[in-house]
Enzyme design. Structure first.
Site, mmCIF file in Angstrom:
data_model
loop_
_atom_site.group_PDB
_atom_site.id
_atom_site.type_symbol
_atom_site.label_atom_id
_atom_site.label_comp_id
_atom_site.label_asym_id
_atom_site.label_seq_id
_atom_site.Cartn_x
_atom_site.Cartn_y
_atom_site.Cartn_z
ATOM 1 C CG HIS A 183 -1.701 -7.202 -5.063
ATOM 2 N ND1 HIS A 183 -0.881 -7.628 -6.082
ATOM 3 C CD2 HIS A 183 -1.051 -7.470 -3.905
ATOM 4 C CE1 HIS A 183 0.222 -8.141 -5.548
ATOM 5 N NE2 HIS A 183 0.143 -8.055 -4.239
ATOM 6 C CG ASP A 221 -3.258 -2.261 -7.085
ATOM 7 O OD1 ASP A 221 -3.079 -3.267 -6.362
ATOM 8 O OD2 ASP A 221 -2.782 -2.158 -8.227
HETATM 9 ZN ZN LIG Z 1 -1.280 -7.082 -8.195
#
Ligand SMILES: [Zn+2]
Length: 295
Positions: A70, A72
């Site tokens: 992901h 982030d």
């Molecule tokens: Zn995540």
């Protein structure tokens, strides 16, 4: 500091945030120091700034581990890698960077140098060509790194609805251990691998009031992340010497101050809501202090 360097086993939360671009909680990233080695787990937004606040040049980082892909958790990676290569006090890296992570890590580490090809071509004239090299290793469950008394193992977690491979990590050093949950919903495999851990750093999500997200969105978040009530059960079954929340995902009117009371339904042991640059020393005792606080 106060500890001989061989004995040092310290976890520093570089970033305790999530996607929201807050100034007080940078993206998820954790520094683990064990003996003379230093490891970074995830590379969220601002990891380079936090590392620099600690006065640690990127040249000192032994290896980097990703829990999942992901954005982030990885948007701070190019900053660490490229700014950390520049020959200034915060950088000076002159050895290849070893990166461990799930499927997708090789692809990312092959393509990033292409994306930054112009910068690399130009700066190679001034800085170590080795210092910008990336060496990717894709992981499965089990031991992934062992050197000089440090053992780092990956275990599968359940970042469920997202259908992407996700791992937590356990770091064992001199009979002591720290476990990082990565992103996961309530997960039995994590509880199994975290047994006997001195420190458990766990993600958390909470949504209260009129959450800005739709009910479908909240359901999706629930399949991917852990509520404080669920984390309370995890902590009660693992019984770490200290449990610490990081990667705070707060929706609607949920507040960080409410996380501990919600956890207390199932868990009465030591628990801290992490802040950026919180440092935890794992010795005879497990002791946490805010950045800049004197021991
Ligand atoms: Zn995540």
């Amino acid at each position: 500091m106060g500890q001989a360097s061989d004995d040092l086993f310290r976890v520093t939360l570089l970033g305790t945030g999530a996607p929201p671009p807050r100034l007080d909680r940078f993206g998820p990233s954790t520094l683990v120091e064990a003996g003379g080695q230093k490891f970074i787990f995830d590379a969220g937004r601002g990891a380079m700034q936090r590392l620099h606040q600690l006065g640690i040049p990127f040249a000192d980082i032994t290896a980097l581990f990703l829990t999942h892909h992901h954005s982030d958790h990885v948007v701070g990676f190019p900053d660490l890698w490229l700014t950390g290569w520049i020959g200034r006090p915060w950088g000076k890296r002159n050895t290849p960077l070893q990166v461990w992570g799930p499927e997708g890590t090789k692809q990312m580490m092959e393509h990033l140098p292409q994306a930054f090809a112009v910068d690399i071509r130009v700066r190679r004239r001034n800085y170590s060509p080795e210092g910008v090299q990336l060496v990717a290793h894709e992981i499965g469950e089990g031991p992934v790194f062992e050197n000089d008394g440090i053992k780092i193992s990956a275990f599968e977690v359940d970042h469920g609805g997202e259908e992407l491979p996700a791992f937590g990590y356990r770091i064992d050093y001199q009979g002591r251990s720290a476990v990082l949950s990565g992103d996961t919903t309530f997960n039995e495999n994590l509880i199994r691998h975290a047994q006997g851990a001195d420190l458990l750093v766990h993600e958390v999500t909470a949504a209260t009031g009129s959450a800005a997200e739709s009910p479908e969105q909240l359901k999706r978040i629930g399949r991917n992340h852990t509520t404080p009530e669920q984390a309370g059960e995890v902590f009660a079954r693992v019984k770490p010497k200290l449990a610490v929340y990081n990667h705070l995902l707060l929706f609607g009117s949920a507040r960080a101050e409410d996380l501990i009371p919600a956890t207390r339904v199932k868990y009465a042991g030591p628990l801290i809501v992490g802040e950026d640059l919180l440092q935890i020393d794992i010795g005879e005792k497990v002791e946490a202090r805010a950045f800049g606080a004197t021991v």
